[in-house]
Design a protein around this motif. Structure first.
Motif, PDB file in Angstrom:
ATOM      1  N   VAL A  48       0.829  -1.210   0.000  1.00  0.00           N
ATOM      2  CA  VAL A  48       0.000   0.000   0.000  1.00  0.00           C
ATOM      3  C   VAL A  48       0.865   1.263   0.000  1.00  0.00           C
ATOM      4  CG1 VAL A  48      -1.703   1.329   1.342  1.00  0.00           C
ATOM      5  CG2 VAL A  48      -1.998  -1.135   1.032  1.00  0.00           C
ATOM      6  N   TYR A  79      -4.347   2.033   7.160  1.00  0.00           N
ATOM      7  CA  TYR A  79      -3.944   1.410   5.896  1.00  0.00           C
ATOM      8  C   TYR A  79      -5.133   0.892   5.103  1.00  0.00           C
ATOM      9  CZ  TYR A  79       0.969   2.103   6.477  1.00  0.00           C
ATOM     10  OH  TYR A  79       2.187   2.693   6.584  1.00  0.00           O
ATOM     11  N   MET A  83      -5.762   2.109   1.367  1.00  0.00           N
ATOM     12  CA  MET A  83      -5.951   1.121   0.307  1.00  0.00           C
ATOM     13  C   MET A  83      -7.263   1.353  -0.435  1.00  0.00           C
ATOM     14  SD  MET A  83      -5.718  -2.941   0.792  1.00  0.00           S
ATOM     15  CE  MET A  83      -6.547  -4.011  -0.322  1.00  0.00           C
ATOM     16  N   GLN A 111      -7.743  -7.488   3.268  1.00  0.00           N
ATOM     17  CA  GLN A 111      -6.820  -6.599   2.568  1.00  0.00           C
ATOM     18  C   GLN A 111      -5.744  -7.406   1.836  1.00  0.00           C
ATOM     19  OE1 GLN A 111      -6.776  -3.997   6.341  1.00  0.00           O
ATOM     20  NE2 GLN A 111      -5.690  -2.816   4.803  1.00  0.00           N
ATOM     21  N   LEU A 115      -5.172  -7.457  -2.361  1.00  0.00           N
ATOM     22  CA  LEU A 115      -3.917  -7.170  -3.054  1.00  0.00           C
ATOM     23  C   LEU A 115      -3.466  -8.370  -3.882  1.00  0.00           C
ATOM     24  CD1 LEU A 115      -2.114  -5.134  -0.267  1.00  0.00           C
ATOM     25  CD2 LEU A 115      -3.070  -4.252  -2.419  1.00  0.00           C
TER      26      LEU A 115
END
Length: 149
Positions: A48, A79, A83, A111, A115
């Motif tokens: 990130v 975060y 993101m 998360q 990604l």
């Protein structure tokens, strides 16, 4: 290389690629996050932040904050917000904080999965992903259309 390859499967605008409680769809990451969330957090933060914060640094800071205050979720919540902004994913600050406060492990694994679905190899980190893709900046904003008056 085309953009589709760099970002993995295309996502619906504003949507997460997996559900919040789909933790067990990736058992290895679920176990790592359960026993040592600082590892998953560090990997997420590295990507990130686009390498500005290393996995080790972010993970260590997360562990320190968690050990001293018991509230590493506040750091990881930041975060999630960052993101969401990078990938234009729906949500708001309040729901981010609630998700991280009530179920930190589900939030971190979601998360991580996001990604991964966007084409990142999480074990390589930002620098490794750049090298793997021959220096093409992953996650760079895409500008559509030309100049408008």
């Amino acid at each position: 290389m085309e953009a589709q390859h760099l970002h993995g499967k295309p996502q619906a605008e504003g949507q997460w690629s997996t559900g919040f409680c789909d933790c067990f769809s990736d058992c290895s990451n679920c176990c790592i996050t359960c026993w040592c969330p600082c590892i998953t957090f560090g990997q997420v933060a590295d990507i990130v932040d686009r390498g500005a914060t290393t996995c080790g640094t972010a993970g260590a800071l997360y562990a320190l904050i968690s050990f001293i205050t018991g509230c590493g979720c506040l750091y990881s919540c930041y975060y999630r917000k960052k993101m969401r902004a990078q990938y234009n994913i729906e949500g708001d600050d309040c729901s981010d904080c609630l998700k991280h406060f009530c179920c930190e492990l589900c939030a971190l694994t979601q998360q991580y999965r996001e990604l991964t679905h966007r084409g990142f190899n999480m074990s390589l980190g930002w620098a490794g992903n750049l090298e793997r893709n021959q220096g093409v900046a992953m996650g760079a904003p895409v500008f559509q259309g030309g100049m408008n008056r």
